[in-house]
Design an enzyme around this catalytic site. Structure first.
Site, PDB file in Angstrom:
ATOM      1  N   ASP A 119      41.956  42.243  37.860  1.00 55.23           N
ATOM      2  CA  ASP A 119      41.902  43.628  38.329  1.00 55.23           C
ATOM      3  C   ASP A 119      43.264  44.291  38.208  1.00 55.23           C
ATOM      4  O   ASP A 119      44.248  43.649  37.829  1.00 55.23           O
ATOM      5  CB  ASP A 119      41.366  43.682  39.776  1.00 55.23           C
ATOM      6  CG  ASP A 119      41.990  42.627  40.686  1.00 55.23           C
ATOM      7  OD1 ASP A 119      43.027  42.049  40.310  1.00 55.23           O
ATOM      8  OD2 ASP A 119      41.435  42.377  41.773  1.00 55.23           O
ATOM      9  N   ASP A 140      37.484  40.735  53.846  1.00 54.82           N
ATOM     10  CA  ASP A 140      36.163  41.361  53.999  1.00 54.82           C
ATOM     11  C   ASP A 140      35.145  40.789  53.003  1.00 54.82           C
ATOM     12  O   ASP A 140      34.071  41.351  52.818  1.00 54.82           O
ATOM     13  CB  ASP A 140      36.279  42.888  53.823  1.00 54.82           C
ATOM     14  CG  ASP A 140      36.781  43.296  52.442  1.00 54.82           C
ATOM     15  OD1 ASP A 140      37.073  42.392  51.611  1.00 54.82           O
ATOM     16  OD2 ASP A 140      36.887  44.507  52.172  1.00 54.82           O
ATOM     17  N   HIS A 187      35.672  40.428  49.738  1.00 54.56           N
ATOM     18  CA  HIS A 187      35.713  40.966  48.372  1.00 54.56           C
ATOM     19  C   HIS A 187      36.179  39.913  47.376  1.00 54.56           C
ATOM     20  O   HIS A 187      36.905  38.977  47.711  1.00 54.56           O
ATOM     21  CB  HIS A 187      36.517  42.269  48.279  1.00 54.56           C
ATOM     22  CG  HIS A 187      37.993  42.167  48.379  1.00 54.56           C
ATOM     23  ND1 HIS A 187      38.719  42.804  49.363  1.00 54.56           N
ATOM     24  CD2 HIS A 187      38.918  41.557  47.594  1.00 54.56           C
ATOM     25  CE1 HIS A 187      39.999  42.574  49.178  1.00 54.56           C
ATOM     26  NE2 HIS A 187      40.151  41.813  48.116  1.00 54.56           N
TER      27      HIS A 187
HETATM   28  C1  GLP Z   1      43.479  41.151  46.508  1.00 52.57           C
HETATM   29  C2  GLP Z   1      42.996  40.866  45.072  1.00 52.57           C
HETATM   30  C3  GLP Z   1      42.055  39.712  45.051  1.00 52.57           C
HETATM   31  C4  GLP Z   1      42.538  38.685  46.046  1.00 52.57           C
HETATM   32  C5  GLP Z   1      42.375  39.205  47.438  1.00 52.57           C
HETATM   33  C6  GLP Z   1      43.015  38.332  48.495  1.00 52.57           C
HETATM   34  O1  GLP Z   1      43.520  42.446  46.857  1.00 52.57           O
HETATM   35  N1  GLP Z   1      42.465  41.941  44.338  1.00 52.57           N
HETATM   36  O2  GLP Z   1      41.952  39.187  43.739  1.00 52.57           O
HETATM   37  O3  GLP Z   1      41.800  37.511  45.932  1.00 52.57           O
HETATM   38  O4  GLP Z   1      42.740  40.549  47.541  1.00 52.57           O
HETATM   39  O5  GLP Z   1      44.396  38.443  48.492  1.00 52.57           O
HETATM   40  P1  GLP Z   1      45.370  37.380  49.142  1.00 52.57           P
HETATM   41  O6  GLP Z   1      45.293  36.173  48.284  1.00 52.57           O
HETATM   42  O7  GLP Z   1      46.734  37.993  49.100  1.00 52.57           O
HETATM   43  O8  GLP Z   1      44.872  37.133  50.508  1.00 52.57           O
END
Ligand code: GLP
Length: 261
Positions: free
Chosen positions: A68, A137, A139
């Protein structure tokens, strides 16, 4: 789906790095799907330390695709995911920047950016192994709750929760973009092997919903249950709300050495 409860970040990093190295050893021109956020960083550091110690494979022929990208940051912004992946991993692994791809967030082509990115992935024959984190959440990449389980790469609007979670990478919440380009859930399902990593208490609910809850757009990461080859690597905090935790431990303890991931 293989759920692997591990003891620490460093154990997760060792297993995840081993999976990636095995793919690259088997196929030097492998296509790697890379994730950003803090979760994969120990894995990236492990890959780099093995590479520096000359015990890892050559990455010279590897191609990478990011999951992304933020929309609206200045080109080359240090928090853009293209810049982040180059800084945290690919430059030091010796993967040239023209082999590291991300969705193109330029404002004058956003309507076609998704299709163009999908075409690039298709042109190299798809992604061999896709690293994934999970949002608090639920995602996956930037597919927020409510995303179609069949979605393709497209522009999405971040939830207030995700913007708040990601504000730590910026000087203030106001600087966190509101829009992103993200591989869709349908796109992610086409990678040949999914490696989902979750660490920390803040991921425990989302992890339980993704792994043991119903497959639902309300928890986008639950879409991994539809994939035939998924490895879920968890630290004790992220695994703490799984109903079948004892069983996953038994399975991993009894895992035959020849099986691999
Ligand atoms: C981000 C990314 C995701 C990631 C998630 C968790 O915003 N777009 O690919 O897995 O949120 O992030 P983190 O690993 O910093 O908790």
């Amino acid at each position: 789906m293989e759920v692997v409860p591990l003891g620490s970040d460093s154990e997760i990093a060792a297993v995840a790095a081993g999976i990636i190295e095995a793919v690259v050893r088997h196929r030097p021109a492998a296509v790697l799907g890379l994730a950003t956020g803090s979760t994969p960083l120990p894995t990236y550091r492990e890959l780099l330390s093995r590479h520096k110690a000359a015990v890892g494979p050559s990455y010279a022929a590897v191609t990478c695709f990011n999951l992304d990208e933020y929309v609206g940051l200045a080109a080359g912004h240090e928090q853009s995911y293209l810049a982040t992946i180059a800084r945290e991993l690919t430059d030091a692994l010796g993967i040239s920047r023209d082999r590291v791809n991300g969705p193109d967030p330029s404002s004058d082509g956003l309507e076609t950016a998704g299709e163009r990115y999908e075409a690039l992935i298709a042109a190299v024959g798809g992604i061999d192994v896709q690293l994934l984190g999970i949002g608090s959440d639920g995602h996956l990449a930037f597919n927020e709750p409510g995303s179609s389980l069949a979605s393709r790469t497209r522009v999405k609007t971040l939830t207030a929760q995700t913007r708040k979670d990601n504000a730590r990478f910026f000087s203030s919440l106001d600087e966190v973009p509101t829009h992103v380009l993200t591989q869709g859930l349908g796109t992610i399902l086409e990678a040949r092997h999914l490696v989902l990593i979750a660490t920390g208490e803040s991921k425990a609910n989302a992890t339980a919903a993704a792994v043991e809850g119903p497959v639902s757009a309300s928890c986008p990461a639950s879409v991994v249950q539809l994939h035939p080859h998924v490895t879920v690597l968890l630290d004790p905090a992220a695994a703490s709300r799984l109903d079948r935790l004892a069983y996953y431990r038994e399975v991993y303890t009894a895992k035959p050495a020849w099986q691999g991931f």
